[in-house]
Design a protein around this motif. Structure first.
Motif, PDB file in Angstrom:
ATOM      1  N   ARG A  93     -10.937   0.554  -9.034  1.00 10.93           N
ATOM      2  CA  ARG A  93     -11.790  -0.060 -10.064  1.00 10.93           C
ATOM      3  C   ARG A  93     -10.962  -0.624 -11.207  1.00 10.93           C
ATOM      4  O   ARG A  93     -11.416  -1.520 -11.934  1.00 10.93           O
ATOM      5  CB  ARG A  93     -12.796   0.963 -10.593  1.00 10.93           C
ATOM      6  CG  ARG A  93     -13.875   1.354  -9.579  1.00 10.93           C
ATOM      7  CD  ARG A  93     -14.963   2.210 -10.211  1.00 10.93           C
ATOM      8  NE  ARG A  93     -15.837   2.781  -9.200  1.00 10.93           N
ATOM      9  CZ  ARG A  93     -15.782   4.050  -8.776  1.00 10.93           C
ATOM     10  NH1 ARG A  93     -14.891   4.885  -9.320  1.00 10.93           N
ATOM     11  NH2 ARG A  93     -16.609   4.491  -7.854  1.00 10.93           N
ATOM     12  N   MET A  94      -9.757  -0.103 -11.405  1.00  5.73           N
ATOM     13  CA  MET A  94      -8.861  -0.643 -12.430  1.00  5.73           C
ATOM     14  C   MET A  94      -8.218  -1.962 -11.982  1.00  5.73           C
ATOM     15  O   MET A  94      -7.542  -2.625 -12.761  1.00  5.73           O
ATOM     16  CB  MET A  94      -7.744   0.360 -12.743  1.00  5.73           C
ATOM     17  CG  MET A  94      -8.208   1.657 -13.347  1.00  5.73           C
ATOM     18  SD  MET A  94      -6.770   2.773 -13.594  1.00  5.73           S
ATOM     19  CE  MET A  94      -7.598   4.362 -13.718  1.00  5.73           C
ATOM     20  N   GLY A  95      -8.388  -2.296 -10.697  1.00  3.96           N
ATOM     21  CA  GLY A  95      -7.812  -3.526 -10.169  1.00  3.96           C
ATOM     22  C   GLY A  95      -6.546  -3.318  -9.360  1.00  3.96           C
ATOM     23  O   GLY A  95      -5.959  -4.279  -8.849  1.00  3.96           O
ATOM     24  N   HIS A  96      -6.108  -2.055  -9.220  1.00  6.28           N
ATOM     25  CA  HIS A  96      -4.911  -1.781  -8.435  1.00  6.28           C
ATOM     26  C   HIS A  96      -5.206  -1.916  -6.938  1.00  6.28           C
ATOM     27  O   HIS A  96      -6.323  -1.645  -6.493  1.00  6.28           O
ATOM     28  CB  HIS A  96      -4.401  -0.367  -8.721  1.00  6.28           C
ATOM     29  CG  HIS A  96      -3.986  -0.147 -10.138  1.00  6.28           C
ATOM     30  ND1 HIS A  96      -3.008  -0.914 -10.746  1.00  6.28           N
ATOM     31  CD2 HIS A  96      -4.412   0.739 -11.081  1.00  6.28           C
ATOM     32  CE1 HIS A  96      -2.848  -0.495 -11.991  1.00  6.28           C
ATOM     33  NE2 HIS A  96      -3.689   0.498 -12.221  1.00  6.28           N
ATOM     34  N   SER A 101      -0.917  -3.007  -9.840  1.00  7.50           N
ATOM     35  CA  SER A 101       0.159  -2.650  -8.918  1.00  7.50           C
ATOM     36  C   SER A 101      -0.443  -2.078  -7.641  1.00  7.50           C
ATOM     37  O   SER A 101      -1.663  -1.962  -7.517  1.00  7.50           O
ATOM     38  CB  SER A 101       1.127  -1.660  -9.567  1.00  7.50           C
ATOM     39  OG  SER A 101       0.435  -0.489  -9.950  1.00  7.50           O
ATOM     40  N   THR A 102       0.415  -1.708  -6.705  1.00  8.36           N
ATOM     41  CA  THR A 102      -0.035  -1.188  -5.415  1.00  8.36           C
ATOM     42  C   THR A 102       0.267   0.298  -5.326  1.00  8.36           C
ATOM     43  O   THR A 102       1.392   0.719  -5.616  1.00  8.36           O
ATOM     44  CB  THR A 102       0.666  -1.920  -4.251  1.00  8.36           C
ATOM     45  OG1 THR A 102       0.354  -3.312  -4.332  1.00  8.36           O
ATOM     46  CG2 THR A 102       0.199  -1.371  -2.907  1.00  8.36           C
ATOM     47  N   TYR A 103      -0.727   1.079  -4.903  1.00 13.17           N
ATOM     48  CA  TYR A 103      -0.570   2.524  -4.703  1.00 13.17           C
ATOM     49  C   TYR A 103      -0.811   2.852  -3.236  1.00 13.17           C
ATOM     50  O   TYR A 103      -1.911   2.633  -2.717  1.00 13.17           O
ATOM     51  CB  TYR A 103      -1.548   3.305  -5.585  1.00 13.17           C
ATOM     52  CG  TYR A 103      -1.129   3.332  -7.041  1.00 13.17           C
ATOM     53  CD1 TYR A 103      -0.397   4.399  -7.560  1.00 13.17           C
ATOM     54  CD2 TYR A 103      -1.443   2.276  -7.897  1.00 13.17           C
ATOM     55  CE1 TYR A 103       0.007   4.416  -8.891  1.00 13.17           C
ATOM     56  CE2 TYR A 103      -1.041   2.273  -9.222  1.00 13.17           C
ATOM     57  CZ  TYR A 103      -0.314   3.356  -9.713  1.00 13.17           C
ATOM     58  OH  TYR A 103       0.095   3.358 -11.029  1.00 13.17           O
ATOM     59  N   TYR A 104       0.233   3.384  -2.580  1.00 13.05           N
ATOM     60  CA  TYR A 104       0.138   3.758  -1.171  1.00 13.05           C
ATOM     61  C   TYR A 104      -0.116   5.265  -1.057  1.00 13.05           C
ATOM     62  O   TYR A 104       0.735   6.076  -1.425  1.00 13.05           O
ATOM     63  CB  TYR A 104       1.417   3.373  -0.424  1.00 13.05           C
ATOM     64  CG  TYR A 104       1.556   1.885  -0.209  1.00 13.05           C
ATOM     65  CD1 TYR A 104       0.710   1.217   0.681  1.00 13.05           C
ATOM     66  CD2 TYR A 104       2.501   1.142  -0.901  1.00 13.05           C
ATOM     67  CE1 TYR A 104       0.819  -0.152   0.876  1.00 13.05           C
ATOM     68  CE2 TYR A 104       2.614  -0.225  -0.710  1.00 13.05           C
ATOM     69  CZ  TYR A 104       1.773  -0.867   0.172  1.00 13.05           C
ATOM     70  OH  TYR A 104       1.869  -2.222   0.358  1.00 13.05           O
ATOM     71  N   PHE A 105      -1.297   5.615  -0.529  1.00 19.75           N
ATOM     72  CA  PHE A 105      -1.727   7.008  -0.447  1.00 19.75           C
ATOM     73  C   PHE A 105      -1.390   7.636   0.897  1.00 19.75           C
ATOM     74  O   PHE A 105      -1.727   7.087   1.950  1.00 19.75           O
ATOM     75  CB  PHE A 105      -3.245   7.107  -0.656  1.00 19.75           C
ATOM     76  CG  PHE A 105      -3.662   7.089  -2.098  1.00 19.75           C
ATOM     77  CD1 PHE A 105      -3.970   8.274  -2.765  1.00 19.75           C
ATOM     78  CD2 PHE A 105      -3.747   5.893  -2.794  1.00 19.75           C
ATOM     79  CE1 PHE A 105      -4.356   8.264  -4.091  1.00 19.75           C
ATOM     80  CE2 PHE A 105      -4.133   5.868  -4.122  1.00 19.75           C
ATOM     81  CZ  PHE A 105      -4.437   7.055  -4.781  1.00 19.75           C
ATOM     82  N   LEU A 146       5.064  -4.626  -8.196  1.00 17.05           N
ATOM     83  CA  LEU A 146       5.066  -3.202  -8.556  1.00 17.05           C
ATOM     84  C   LEU A 146       4.412  -2.402  -7.435  1.00 17.05           C
ATOM     85  O   LEU A 146       3.247  -2.626  -7.099  1.00 17.05           O
ATOM     86  CB  LEU A 146       4.306  -2.986  -9.863  1.00 17.05           C
ATOM     87  CG  LEU A 146       5.071  -3.296 -11.156  1.00 17.05           C
ATOM     88  CD1 LEU A 146       4.154  -3.143 -12.355  1.00 17.05           C
ATOM     89  CD2 LEU A 146       6.288  -2.404 -11.303  1.00 17.05           C
ATOM     90  N   ARG A 147       5.179  -1.466  -6.878  1.00 15.93           N
ATOM     91  CA  ARG A 147       4.710  -0.672  -5.741  1.00 15.93           C
ATOM     92  C   ARG A 147       4.950   0.803  -6.013  1.00 15.93           C
ATOM     93  O   ARG A 147       6.010   1.197  -6.500  1.00 15.93           O
ATOM     94  CB  ARG A 147       5.465  -1.105  -4.488  1.00 15.93           C
ATOM     95  CG  ARG A 147       5.208  -0.231  -3.278  1.00 15.93           C
ATOM     96  CD  ARG A 147       6.223  -0.476  -2.173  1.00 15.93           C
ATOM     97  NE  ARG A 147       6.538   0.759  -1.506  1.00 15.93           N
ATOM     98  CZ  ARG A 147       7.630   0.968  -0.767  1.00 15.93           C
ATOM     99  NH1 ARG A 147       8.511   0.006  -0.604  1.00 15.93           N
ATOM    100  NH2 ARG A 147       7.839   2.128  -0.203  1.00 15.93           N
TER     101      ARG A 147
END
Length: 279
Positions: free
Chosen positions: A86-89, A65-69, A40-41
């Motif tokens: 902190r949620m583990g993402h 999942s991964t969040y690209y900022f 999940l990206r």
């Protein structure tokens, strides 16, 4: 039920949880390459609060999942970055430095260093930045991933870049680019390479389903429920997923206008490539 809402995305998460698939971040996939997994990206392009809402929803389902900022004022919010971490993402860098440097690679790599360092400071003591992913601006002539034709992202302590580090012969790729899952002729920069290699099995992997037959999130859900693929990568842009009717309608109208423009860009560039080949 309207598509591209958080409620619909929750239905997608619920469907995944009822299958034999595990979910993973980009970094975890590159590190372990698990079977029967869904990567999940998310690209944090704008509307950072919609990204946070999606991250919270995934957290409720114990999904990482991964969040690209992007490094722009609208999305580069250190407290939100740390909250998601902190949620583990996984937190990654959505770089657009070739665009910012007007195609000058030497200037682009300097901007990359500075902005990556900014993100690492923002995430300091909470998480590490292990992967980066290019941002695609359809109005710009450059592809940001071309930076790595001259430089090596591994020199910056990075493990991978999804467009370059994942073998899409093995991993079935789906994206909501254009606010549709259909593989329409509107993808200017969000395109992947599928080198055939020597394995017939690899080339067969992406023939199990016609990507053009998948347009709605319900189609994606049915695909996941079928468990036809061992490995799937889903690219979801949270700014497109809106619960309130006003915001949802605005996003729909805006994206339809954008899609017309992007279809024109793709058509024009294909014509230019054809001229180059035939002359």
């Amino acid at each position: 039920m309207r598509d591209f809402t958080l409620t619909k995305y929750e239905s997608l998460l619920q469907a995944i949880k009822k299958t034999n698939y595990s979910t993973c971040t980009v970094y975890d996939f590159l590190k372990n390459e698990p079977e029967n997994c869904i990567i999940l990206r998310h690209d944090v392009d704008r509307a950072v609060n919609r990204n946070l809402a999606m991250a919270k929803l995934e957290h409720r389902y114990r999904i990482k999942s991964t969040y690209y900022f992007r490094h722009i004022e609208e999305t580069f919010k250190p407290e939100i970055i740390r909250q998601m971490a902190r949620m583990g993402h996984e937190i990654g860098f959505h770089y657009e430095v070739m665009d910012k440097a007007n195609g000058d690679m030497d200037r682009a790599i300097e901007i990359f260093k500075e902005e990556l360092e900014d993100l690492r400071k923002a995430a300091e003591k909470v998480t590490k930045i292990n992967t980066v992913c290019m941002h695609g601006n359809p109005l710009k002539p450059w592809s940001n991933r071309d930076l790595w034709r001259k430089y090596d992202f591994r020199d910056f302590g990075l493990t991978g870049e999804p467009y370059l580090s994942i073998d899409y012969n093995k991993v079935f790729y789906l994206t909501d680019t254009g606010r549709t899952w259909a593989d329409l002729k509107i993808r200017v920069k969000d395109t992947i390479d599928r080198p055939e290699g020597n394995s017939k099995e690899k080339s067969r992997a992406n023939k199990k389903v016609d990507p053009r037959a998948i347009s709605s999130t319900d189609d994606v859900i049915r695909l996941i429920q079928s468990e036809k693929f061992s490995q799937i990568c889903l690219l979801v842009h949270p700014n497109r997923w809106c619960e309130d009717l006003g915001g949802w309608t605005k996003e729909l109208l805006l994206q339809n206008v954008k899609n017309i423009g992007k279809a024109g860009i793709v058509w024009y560039r294909n014509i230019q490539r054809y001229k180059e080949i035939t002359h």
